[in-house]
Scaffold this motif. Sequence first.
Motif, PDB file in Angstrom:
ATOM      1  N   VAL A   1       0.844  -1.204   0.000  1.00 18.55           N
ATOM      2  CA  VAL A   1       0.000   0.000   0.000  1.00 18.55           C
ATOM      3  C   VAL A   1       0.879   1.254   0.000  1.00 18.55           C
ATOM      4  CG1 VAL A   1      -1.752   1.280   1.309  1.00 18.55           C
ATOM      5  CG2 VAL A   1      -1.836  -1.223   1.211  1.00 18.55           C
ATOM      6  N   LEU A   2       1.981   1.206   0.726  1.00 17.82           N
ATOM      7  CA  LEU A   2       2.828   2.395   0.874  1.00 17.82           C
ATOM      8  C   LEU A   2       4.104   2.325   0.049  1.00 17.82           C
ATOM      9  CD1 LEU A   2       2.499   2.924   4.744  1.00 17.82           C
ATOM     10  CD2 LEU A   2       1.209   4.039   2.913  1.00 17.82           C
ATOM     11  N   GLN A   3       4.541   1.125  -0.337  1.00 22.69           N
ATOM     12  CA  GLN A   3       5.855   1.008  -0.990  1.00 22.69           C
ATOM     13  C   GLN A   3       5.920  -0.275  -1.809  1.00 22.69           C
ATOM     14  OE1 GLN A   3       9.523   2.000   1.324  1.00 22.69           O
ATOM     15  NE2 GLN A   3       9.710  -0.198   1.502  1.00 22.69           N
ATOM     16  N   ARG A   4       6.373  -0.161  -3.059  1.00 25.32           N
ATOM     17  CA  ARG A   4       6.470  -1.328  -3.922  1.00 25.32           C
ATOM     18  C   ARG A   4       7.895  -1.447  -4.479  1.00 25.32           C
ATOM     19  NH1 ARG A   4       1.758   0.968  -4.206  1.00 25.32           N
ATOM     20  NH2 ARG A   4       2.235   2.198  -6.049  1.00 25.32           N
ATOM     21  N   PRO A   5       8.766  -2.150  -3.733  1.00 30.30           N
ATOM     22  CA  PRO A   5      10.193  -2.194  -4.073  1.00 30.30           C
ATOM     23  C   PRO A   5      10.503  -2.729  -5.477  1.00 30.30           C
ATOM     24  CG  PRO A   5       9.844  -2.967  -1.834  1.00 30.30           C
ATOM     25  CD  PRO A   5       8.494  -2.832  -2.461  1.00 30.30           C
ATOM     26  N   LEU A   6       9.642  -3.619  -6.026  1.00 31.17           N
ATOM     27  CA  LEU A   6       9.926  -4.128  -7.378  1.00 31.17           C
ATOM     28  C   LEU A   6       9.976  -2.984  -8.372  1.00 31.17           C
ATOM     29  CD1 LEU A   6       7.673  -7.320  -7.838  1.00 31.17           C
ATOM     30  CD2 LEU A   6      10.095  -7.222  -7.182  1.00 31.17           C
ATOM     31  N   THR A   7       9.130  -1.974  -8.155  1.00 29.64           N
ATOM     32  CA  THR A   7       9.094  -0.836  -9.087  1.00 29.64           C
ATOM     33  C   THR A   7      10.329   0.053  -8.914  1.00 29.64           C
ATOM     34  OG1 THR A   7       7.894   0.674  -7.615  1.00 29.64           O
ATOM     35  CG2 THR A   7       6.554  -0.854  -8.917  1.00 29.64           C
ATOM     36  N   LEU A   8      11.110  -0.201  -7.851  1.00 23.88           N
ATOM     37  CA  LEU A   8      12.348   0.560  -7.608  1.00 23.88           C
ATOM     38  C   LEU A   8      13.573  -0.274  -7.975  1.00 23.88           C
ATOM     39  CD1 LEU A   8      11.268   1.868  -4.079  1.00 23.88           C
ATOM     40  CD2 LEU A   8      11.326   3.223  -6.178  1.00 23.88           C
ATOM     41  N   GLY A   9      13.337  -1.456  -8.551  1.00 22.73           N
ATOM     42  CA  GLY A   9      14.448  -2.275  -9.026  1.00 22.73           C
ATOM     43  C   GLY A   9      14.859  -3.412  -8.124  1.00 22.73           C
ATOM     44  N   ALA A  10      14.142  -3.625  -7.002  1.00 26.27           N
ATOM     45  CA  ALA A  10      14.489  -4.735  -6.107  1.00 26.27           C
ATOM     46  C   ALA A  10      14.305  -6.069  -6.830  1.00 26.27           C
ATOM     47  CB  ALA A  10      13.626  -4.696  -4.847  1.00 26.27           C
ATOM     48  N   GLY A  11      15.142  -7.053  -6.481  1.00 24.53           N
ATOM     49  CA  GLY A  11      15.058  -8.381  -7.084  1.00 24.53           C
ATOM     50  C   GLY A  11      14.049  -9.277  -6.393  1.00 24.53           C
ATOM     51  N   TYR A  12      13.907  -9.086  -5.086  1.00 23.61           N
ATOM     52  CA  TYR A  12      12.953  -9.865  -4.292  1.00 23.61           C
ATOM     53  C   TYR A  12      12.244  -8.925  -3.312  1.00 23.61           C
ATOM     54  CZ  TYR A  12      16.090 -13.898  -5.334  1.00 23.61           C
ATOM     55  OH  TYR A  12      16.874 -14.866  -5.923  1.00 23.61           O
TER      56      TYR A  12
ATOM     57  N   ALA B   1       4.703   6.042   0.130  1.00 26.27           N
ATOM     58  CA  ALA B   1       3.580   6.978  -0.011  1.00 26.27           C
ATOM     59  C   ALA B   1       3.229   7.685   1.292  1.00 26.27           C
ATOM     60  CB  ALA B   1       2.372   6.235  -0.564  1.00 26.27           C
ATOM     61  N   GLY B   2       3.695   7.157   2.427  1.00 30.92           N
ATOM     62  CA  GLY B   2       3.408   7.782   3.717  1.00 30.92           C
ATOM     63  C   GLY B   2       4.295   7.164   4.768  1.00 30.92           C
ATOM     64  N   PRO B   3       4.291   7.701   5.994  1.00 23.26           N
ATOM     65  CA  PRO B   3       5.241   7.263   7.020  1.00 23.26           C
ATOM     66  C   PRO B   3       4.890   5.959   7.731  1.00 23.26           C
ATOM     67  CG  PRO B   3       3.979   9.153   7.794  1.00 23.26           C
ATOM     68  CD  PRO B   3       3.529   8.901   6.399  1.00 23.26           C
ATOM     69  N   GLY B   4       3.735   5.366   7.448  1.00 17.14           N
ATOM     70  CA  GLY B   4       3.437   4.064   8.015  1.00 17.14           C
ATOM     71  C   GLY B   4       2.762   4.124   9.370  1.00 17.14           C
ATOM     72  N   ALA B   5       2.505   2.950   9.936  1.00 20.25           N
ATOM     73  CA  ALA B   5       1.687   2.841  11.145  1.00 20.25           C
ATOM     74  C   ALA B   5       2.468   2.309  12.339  1.00 20.25           C
ATOM     75  CB  ALA B   5       0.481   1.956  10.866  1.00 20.25           C
ATOM     76  N   MET B   6       3.805   2.305  12.238  1.00 19.15           N
ATOM     77  CA  MET B   6       4.648   1.880  13.356  1.00 19.15           C
ATOM     78  C   MET B   6       5.300   3.117  13.973  1.00 19.15           C
ATOM     79  SD  MET B   6       4.416  -1.444  13.417  1.00 19.15           S
ATOM     80  CE  MET B   6       5.771  -1.820  14.541  1.00 19.15           C
ATOM     81  N   VAL B   7       5.313   3.174  15.303  1.00 20.37           N
ATOM     82  CA  VAL B   7       5.921   4.288  16.036  1.00 20.37           C
ATOM     83  C   VAL B   7       6.806   3.688  17.112  1.00 20.37           C
ATOM     84  CG1 VAL B   7       5.451   6.303  17.500  1.00 20.37           C
ATOM     85  CG2 VAL B   7       3.837   5.690  15.683  1.00 20.37           C
ATOM     86  N   ALA B   8       7.970   4.303  17.364  1.00 15.61           N
ATOM     87  CA  ALA B   8       8.779   3.879  18.512  1.00 15.61           C
ATOM     88  C   ALA B   8       9.123   5.110  19.338  1.00 15.61           C
ATOM     89  CB  ALA B   8      10.042   3.165  18.047  1.00 15.61           C
TER      90      ALA B   8
END
Length: 406
Positions: free
Chosen positions: A208-219, A321-328
């Motif tokens: 939903v927020l990030q699609r690494p294949l479209t950035l060239g990732a292999g896996y 696309a956004g900062p996500g739903a995890m906070v520390a």
Amino acid sequence: MTPTPAPAPSAVPSLASLAVHAGREDLTDLGVHTMPIDLSTTNPLPSIEAGRDAYDAFAAGERPAPGMTSVYRRAWNPTVARFETAIAALEAHDPGGVVHEAEGIAFATGMAAMTAVLLSRVAAGLPHVLAVRPLYGGTDALLASGLVGTEVDYVDAHEVAAAVTDRTGLVVMESPCNPTLDLRDIADVVRQAGTVPVLVDNTFATPVLQRPLTLGAGYVLHSATKYIGGHGDAMGGVVVTSPARAKELRPIRTITGGVLDPWSAYLLHRGLATLPVRVLAQQATAADLAAWLVGRAGVARVFYPGLPGADPQGLIGRQMAGPGAMVAFELAGGFASAERVCAALSLITHAVSLGGVDTLIEHPAALTHRVVAEEAQPGAGVLRVSVGLESAADLQADLDRALSHA
Ligand SMILES: *Cc1c(COP(=O)(O)O)cnc(C)c1O
């Protein structure tokens, strides 16, 4: 009043539509509305020859041709295959219309998925792995153990190019990183890696927020146990990669047996339908909570990529696309404070894992990152929160009360 122009008709369905429909293409022909759960562990064979040909096809990593018998559940299961089709469609989604050839291979857990990818690189004679820290504790420990024949060097994201050797088979990275949610530039690591495939653990971001294949990732790898399932009741892992690499992974899965069971595949596939809605709602609450935590008494530091200054490379908007739903956040009072806060919470559950509909809090240094080497340990006062679907006001009230014990 100027009329709003009608949106241009697009050949690319939105991610939201794909999430609801992908992997369900055969349902209408089957005359059903939801995915059937096929529990057969074995399948009647039309003939010895047909069974033998299917064995050969699976051993070569192929997917079944139409009408081919599935033989045995460890080799193939149609309920699992539907989930694989669906997650591959989401990870390959490119609003620009670029087609990324991708197949999903599902496993019993995220760690089984990681193990299979590492084994495939060792089998290819390329056992050297560059691991960009920080990583999920289990991944870090698997690599450090050398258990599956890999040889690891831990590097920072900017050191990848200099560390690649002619035996390097894989670069492993995450973004956002676990547990302090720093972002790493995926496209930059891909550039540095050259011809070496980069594996991006996309568990925290989700497609939903990030699609690494479209950035060239292999896996792309997921612990589907987390956001994809989304309800804390199913375990699974999945790798999305090119058809050629998928062909290498399927026989490894069959041989080593880390298969996803059809019940879980059904739940994970069902989870995909609401993934965009859940992640966006949880992200909005997380952003609220992170801003609220900044400057509270007892809180020394808040880690959230959406806070001012937290994304110096400008990756939000470009990579994610956004900062996500995890906070520390880090408590000024260290471990003792963290222990008191966890004990004082009532709405928020003190538990490891993440990505579900209810909010969880955990202490990474003592729990999820316990297995990680000393130099890669998070601080003793750091707590990690997986923000769920409760109201921001209720979560703040619970934390407010607990922080008064810090
Ligand atoms: C949980 C997790 C894993 C491991 O997944 P399992 O399903 O627990 O085996 C891997 N990577 C990340 C980022 C995780 O959070």
